[in-house]
Design an enzyme around this catalytic site. Structure first.
Site, PDB file in Angstrom:
ATOM      1  N   ILE A   1       0.876  -1.172   0.000  1.00 30.44           N
ATOM      2  CA  ILE A   1       0.000   0.000   0.000  1.00 30.44           C
ATOM      3  C   ILE A   1       0.912   1.220   0.000  1.00 30.44           C
ATOM      4  O   ILE A   1       1.919   1.257   0.713  1.00 30.44           O
ATOM      5  CB  ILE A   1      -0.968   0.011   1.212  1.00 30.44           C
ATOM      6  CG1 ILE A   1      -1.908   1.230   1.150  1.00 30.44           C
ATOM      7  CG2 ILE A   1      -0.239  -0.090   2.529  1.00 30.44           C
ATOM      8  CD1 ILE A   1      -3.067   1.175   2.135  1.00 30.44           C
ATOM      9  N   ALA A   2       0.584   2.196  -0.841  1.00 33.92           N
ATOM     10  CA  ALA A   2       1.430   3.387  -0.927  1.00 33.92           C
ATOM     11  C   ALA A   2       0.615   4.580  -1.418  1.00 33.92           C
ATOM     12  O   ALA A   2      -0.318   4.434  -2.206  1.00 33.92           O
ATOM     13  CB  ALA A   2       2.608   3.146  -1.876  1.00 33.92           C
ATOM     14  N   ILE A   3       1.023   5.748  -0.939  1.00 40.78           N
ATOM     15  CA  ILE A   3       0.467   7.036  -1.359  1.00 40.78           C
ATOM     16  C   ILE A   3       1.651   7.899  -1.800  1.00 40.78           C
ATOM     17  O   ILE A   3       2.706   7.889  -1.143  1.00 40.78           O
ATOM     18  CB  ILE A   3      -0.278   7.729  -0.186  1.00 40.78           C
ATOM     19  CG1 ILE A   3      -1.459   6.879   0.315  1.00 40.78           C
ATOM     20  CG2 ILE A   3      -0.718   9.139  -0.576  1.00 40.78           C
ATOM     21  CD1 ILE A   3      -2.643   6.791  -0.615  1.00 40.78           C
TER      22      ILE A   3
ATOM     23  N   TYR B   1      -2.806   1.426  11.003  1.00 38.72           N
ATOM     24  CA  TYR B   1      -3.369   0.076  11.051  1.00 38.72           C
ATOM     25  C   TYR B   1      -4.104  -0.158  12.374  1.00 38.72           C
ATOM     26  O   TYR B   1      -5.191  -0.729  12.395  1.00 38.72           O
ATOM     27  CB  TYR B   1      -2.282  -0.978  10.835  1.00 38.72           C
ATOM     28  CG  TYR B   1      -1.509  -0.790   9.539  1.00 38.72           C
ATOM     29  CD1 TYR B   1      -2.124  -0.281   8.392  1.00 38.72           C
ATOM     30  CD2 TYR B   1      -0.159  -1.104   9.452  1.00 38.72           C
ATOM     31  CE1 TYR B   1      -1.410  -0.094   7.208  1.00 38.72           C
ATOM     32  CE2 TYR B   1       0.551  -0.935   8.278  1.00 38.72           C
ATOM     33  CZ  TYR B   1      -0.080  -0.427   7.167  1.00 38.72           C
ATOM     34  OH  TYR B   1       0.623  -0.244   5.998  1.00 38.72           O
TER      35      TYR B   1
ATOM     36  N   GLU C   1       2.329  -7.171   6.834  1.00 35.09           N
ATOM     37  CA  GLU C   1       3.605  -6.949   7.513  1.00 35.09           C
ATOM     38  C   GLU C   1       3.967  -5.484   7.365  1.00 35.09           C
ATOM     39  O   GLU C   1       3.697  -4.883   6.330  1.00 35.09           O
ATOM     40  CB  GLU C   1       4.744  -7.787   6.902  1.00 35.09           C
ATOM     41  CG  GLU C   1       4.635  -9.271   7.115  1.00 35.09           C
ATOM     42  CD  GLU C   1       3.870  -9.986   6.007  1.00 35.09           C
ATOM     43  OE1 GLU C   1       3.512 -11.161   6.202  1.00 35.09           O
ATOM     44  OE2 GLU C   1       3.612  -9.365   4.959  1.00 35.09           O
TER      45      GLU C   1
ATOM     46  N   ASN D   1       8.311   1.644  11.220  1.00 36.68           N
ATOM     47  CA  ASN D   1       7.296   2.467  10.559  1.00 36.68           C
ATOM     48  C   ASN D   1       6.108   2.707  11.501  1.00 36.68           C
ATOM     49  O   ASN D   1       5.038   2.129  11.358  1.00 36.68           O
ATOM     50  CB  ASN D   1       6.845   1.819   9.251  1.00 36.68           C
ATOM     51  CG  ASN D   1       6.032   2.766   8.385  1.00 36.68           C
ATOM     52  OD1 ASN D   1       5.556   3.796   8.858  1.00 36.68           O
ATOM     53  ND2 ASN D   1       5.875   2.409   7.134  1.00 36.68           N
TER      54      ASN D   1
END
Length: 150
Positions: free
Chosen positions: A74-76, A120, A108, A113
């Site tokens: 997942i990334a923005i 989460y 994971e 982070n």
């Protein structure tokens, strides 16, 4: 999230844009071949993108196997972070996973982070085990997190 933001399934035509996002987000970016294989050869894979006026600003991938969804990535885009778009993207993936029969979701995350871990946890994920030396770039451990979707 602004009115111009939309979610949709990722297609092969999106790979170039997603690769740019991937390289700007991760020290171990996935390759073109990896995304191609996920989209064309992995029956369990599901990838969605978040667009702002036609520009891909985020994406999320998951494998949905029977009743378990596993977030692969997942990334923005960095310039879009801090606007709760990651939260919106993960919520959308959770909704799709539920629609497809998933009862639990796992992922994971790097132990360092803390920002991602906080997101989460906000969405109900709990800390599980540790995968020792999971990340090959620096040998960092991964924290396994999971959430019941039902």
């Amino acid at each position: 999230m602004s009115q111009t933001m939309t979610f949709r399934l990722m297609t092969e035509d999106d790979i170039d844009e997603v690769l740019v996002l991937e390289r700007r987000s991760f020290t171990l970016p996935w390759s073109r071949e990896a995304f191609y294989n996920e989209l064309n050869h992995n029956q369990y894979a599901l990838y969605i993108v978040l667009e702002d006026e036609g520009k891909i600003v985020g994406y999320c991938g998951a494998w949905i196997v029977i009743d378990e969804a596993h977030i692969t990535n997942i990334a923005i885009l960095p310039e879009y972070r801090g606007r709760r778009l990651g939260e919106a993207l993960l919520r959308k993936m959770m909704d799709i996973a539920i629609e497809r029969g998933a009862k639990v979701m796992t992922l994971e995350v790097r132990v360092s982070n803390i920002i991602a871990q906080s997101l989460y946890e906000k969405l109900g994920f709990q800390k599980g085990g540790i995968r020792k030396r999971y990340y090959t770039d620096n040998g960092e451990d991964a924290l396994v997190m999971w959430v019941n979707l039902q």
